[in-house]
Design a protein around this motif. Structure first.
Motif, PDB file in Angstrom:
ATOM      1  N   SER A  27      34.204  39.646  40.389  1.00  0.00           N
ATOM      2  CA  SER A  27      33.938  41.089  40.407  1.00  0.00           C
ATOM      3  C   SER A  27      35.227  41.908  40.475  1.00  0.00           C
ATOM      4  O   SER A  27      35.211  43.117  40.251  1.00  0.00           O
ATOM      5  N   THR A  28      36.356  41.246  40.754  1.00  0.00           N
ATOM      6  CA  THR A  28      37.663  41.909  40.730  1.00  0.00           C
ATOM      7  C   THR A  28      38.593  41.110  39.833  1.00  0.00           C
ATOM      8  O   THR A  28      38.768  39.904  40.037  1.00  0.00           O
ATOM      9  N   TRP A  29      39.148  41.791  38.839  1.00  0.00           N
ATOM     10  CA  TRP A  29      40.092  41.153  37.927  1.00  0.00           C
ATOM     11  C   TRP A  29      41.470  41.747  38.181  1.00  0.00           C
ATOM     12  O   TRP A  29      41.657  42.962  38.098  1.00  0.00           O
ATOM     13  N   THR A  30      42.455  40.907  38.467  1.00  0.00           N
ATOM     14  CA  THR A  30      43.842  41.347  38.588  1.00  0.00           C
ATOM     15  C   THR A  30      44.565  40.888  37.337  1.00  0.00           C
ATOM     16  O   THR A  30      44.630  39.689  37.047  1.00  0.00           O
ATOM     17  N   ILE A  31      45.063  41.855  36.590  1.00  0.00           N
ATOM     18  CA  ILE A  31      45.664  41.577  35.285  1.00  0.00           C
ATOM     19  C   ILE A  31      47.152  41.906  35.331  1.00  0.00           C
ATOM     20  O   ILE A  31      47.535  43.059  35.546  1.00  0.00           O
ATOM     21  N   ASN A  32      47.969  40.892  35.145  1.00  0.00           N
ATOM     22  CA  ASN A  32      49.414  41.071  35.004  1.00  0.00           C
ATOM     23  C   ASN A  32      49.729  41.033  33.512  1.00  0.00           C
ATOM     24  O   ASN A  32      49.359  40.078  32.825  1.00  0.00           O
ATOM     25  N   HIS A  33      50.380  42.070  33.023  1.00  0.00           N
ATOM     26  CA  HIS A  33      50.653  42.180  31.587  1.00  0.00           C
ATOM     27  C   HIS A  33      52.123  42.524  31.356  1.00  0.00           C
ATOM     28  O   HIS A  33      52.857  42.822  32.305  1.00  0.00           O
ATOM     29  N   THR A  34      52.532  42.495  30.113  1.00  0.00           N
ATOM     30  CA  THR A  34      53.932  42.737  29.753  1.00  0.00           C
ATOM     31  C   THR A  34      54.112  44.028  28.957  1.00  0.00           C
ATOM     32  O   THR A  34      55.117  44.193  28.266  1.00  0.00           O
ATOM     33  N   LEU A  35      53.183  44.959  29.056  1.00  0.00           N
ATOM     34  CA  LEU A  35      53.229  46.167  28.241  1.00  0.00           C
ATOM     35  C   LEU A  35      54.171  47.238  28.782  1.00  0.00           C
ATOM     36  O   LEU A  35      54.550  48.151  28.065  1.00  0.00           O
ATOM     37  N   ASP A  36      54.538  47.160  30.049  1.00  0.00           N
ATOM     38  CA  ASP A  36      55.447  48.110  30.694  1.00  0.00           C
ATOM     39  C   ASP A  36      54.975  49.561  30.536  1.00  0.00           C
ATOM     40  O   ASP A  36      55.744  50.463  30.212  1.00  0.00           O
ATOM     41  N   LYS A  37      53.668  49.768  30.758  1.00  0.00           N
ATOM     42  CA  LYS A  37      53.062  51.101  30.710  1.00  0.00           C
ATOM     43  C   LYS A  37      51.691  51.039  31.361  1.00  0.00           C
ATOM     44  O   LYS A  37      51.234  49.971  31.776  1.00  0.00           O
ATOM     45  N   PHE A  38      51.031  52.173  31.469  1.00  0.00           N
ATOM     46  CA  PHE A  38      49.654  52.244  31.963  1.00  0.00           C
ATOM     47  C   PHE A  38      48.738  52.225  30.737  1.00  0.00           C
ATOM     48  O   PHE A  38      48.466  53.270  30.147  1.00  0.00           O
ATOM     49  N   PRO A  39      48.273  51.050  30.326  1.00  0.00           N
ATOM     50  CA  PRO A  39      47.546  50.936  29.054  1.00  0.00           C
ATOM     51  C   PRO A  39      46.096  51.403  29.144  1.00  0.00           C
ATOM     52  O   PRO A  39      45.502  51.473  30.223  1.00  0.00           O
ATOM     53  N   SER A  40      45.543  51.719  27.985  1.00  0.00           N
ATOM     54  CA  SER A  40      44.100  51.919  27.904  1.00  0.00           C
ATOM     55  C   SER A  40      43.456  50.542  27.980  1.00  0.00           C
ATOM     56  O   SER A  40      44.067  49.533  27.621  1.00  0.00           O
ATOM     57  N   ILE A  41      42.208  50.488  28.481  1.00  0.00           N
ATOM     58  CA  ILE A  41      41.554  49.203  28.747  1.00  0.00           C
ATOM     59  C   ILE A  41      40.135  49.219  28.196  1.00  0.00           C
ATOM     60  O   ILE A  41      39.391  50.173  28.427  1.00  0.00           O
ATOM     61  N   THR A  42      39.766  48.153  27.508  1.00  0.00           N
ATOM     62  CA  THR A  42      38.379  47.915  27.111  1.00  0.00           C
ATOM     63  C   THR A  42      38.009  46.527  27.606  1.00  0.00           C
ATOM     64  O   THR A  42      38.715  45.558  27.312  1.00  0.00           O
ATOM     65  N   VAL A  43      36.910  46.441  28.364  1.00  0.00           N
ATOM     66  CA  VAL A  43      36.462  45.161  28.915  1.00  0.00           C
ATOM     67  C   VAL A  43      35.150  44.773  28.241  1.00  0.00           C
ATOM     68  O   VAL A  43      34.257  45.617  28.078  1.00  0.00           O
ATOM     69  N   VAL A  44      35.035  43.509  27.845  1.00  0.00           N
ATOM     70  CA  VAL A  44      33.791  43.004  27.267  1.00  0.00           C
ATOM     71  C   VAL A  44      33.388  41.720  27.982  1.00  0.00           C
ATOM     72  O   VAL A  44      34.231  40.931  28.402  1.00  0.00           O
ATOM     73  N   SER A  45      32.083  41.527  28.115  1.00  0.00           N
ATOM     74  CA  SER A  45      31.547  40.295  28.704  1.00  0.00           C
ATOM     75  C   SER A  45      31.592  39.181  27.668  1.00  0.00           C
ATOM     76  O   SER A  45      31.921  39.413  26.498  1.00  0.00           O
ATOM     77  N   THR A  46      31.217  37.976  28.075  1.00  0.00           N
ATOM     78  CA  THR A  46      31.169  36.861  27.132  1.00  0.00           C
ATOM     79  C   THR A  46      30.100  37.073  26.061  1.00  0.00           C
ATOM     80  O   THR A  46      30.127  36.423  25.025  1.00  0.00           O
ATOM     81  N   ALA A  47      29.161  38.008  26.300  1.00  0.00           N
ATOM     82  CA  ALA A  47      28.145  38.360  25.310  1.00  0.00           C
ATOM     83  C   ALA A  47      28.621  39.517  24.425  1.00  0.00           C
ATOM     84  O   ALA A  47      27.841  40.097  23.673  1.00  0.00           O
TER      85      ALA A  47
END
Length: 67
Positions: free
Chosen positions: A16-36
């Protein structure tokens, strides 16, 4: 014109909590999709320009697309 980067995060274990470490060096827009491939809305908190934490009402697995 610069090309914008994209980062794809895979959450294989339902959480229920996702911690995402990324290399974009900004505050990105986010789209989340389920496995469906259904878009899921969560509460995103940007902890830095390289990390975002997304909290959902229930745990699930899927992908987050950041750009």
């Amino acid at each position: 014109m610069p090309i914008d980067k994209t980062f794809v995060f895979n959450q294989g274990v339902p959480e229920s909590t996702w911690t995402i470490n990324h290399t974009l060096d900004k505050f990105p827009s986010i789209t989340v999709v389920s496995t469906a491939n259904q878009v899921v809305i969560g509460d995103a908190s940007y902890t830095s320009t390289t990390q975002v934490v997304i909290t959902f009402a229930a745990g699930f697995a899927g992908k987050a697309y950041l750009n």
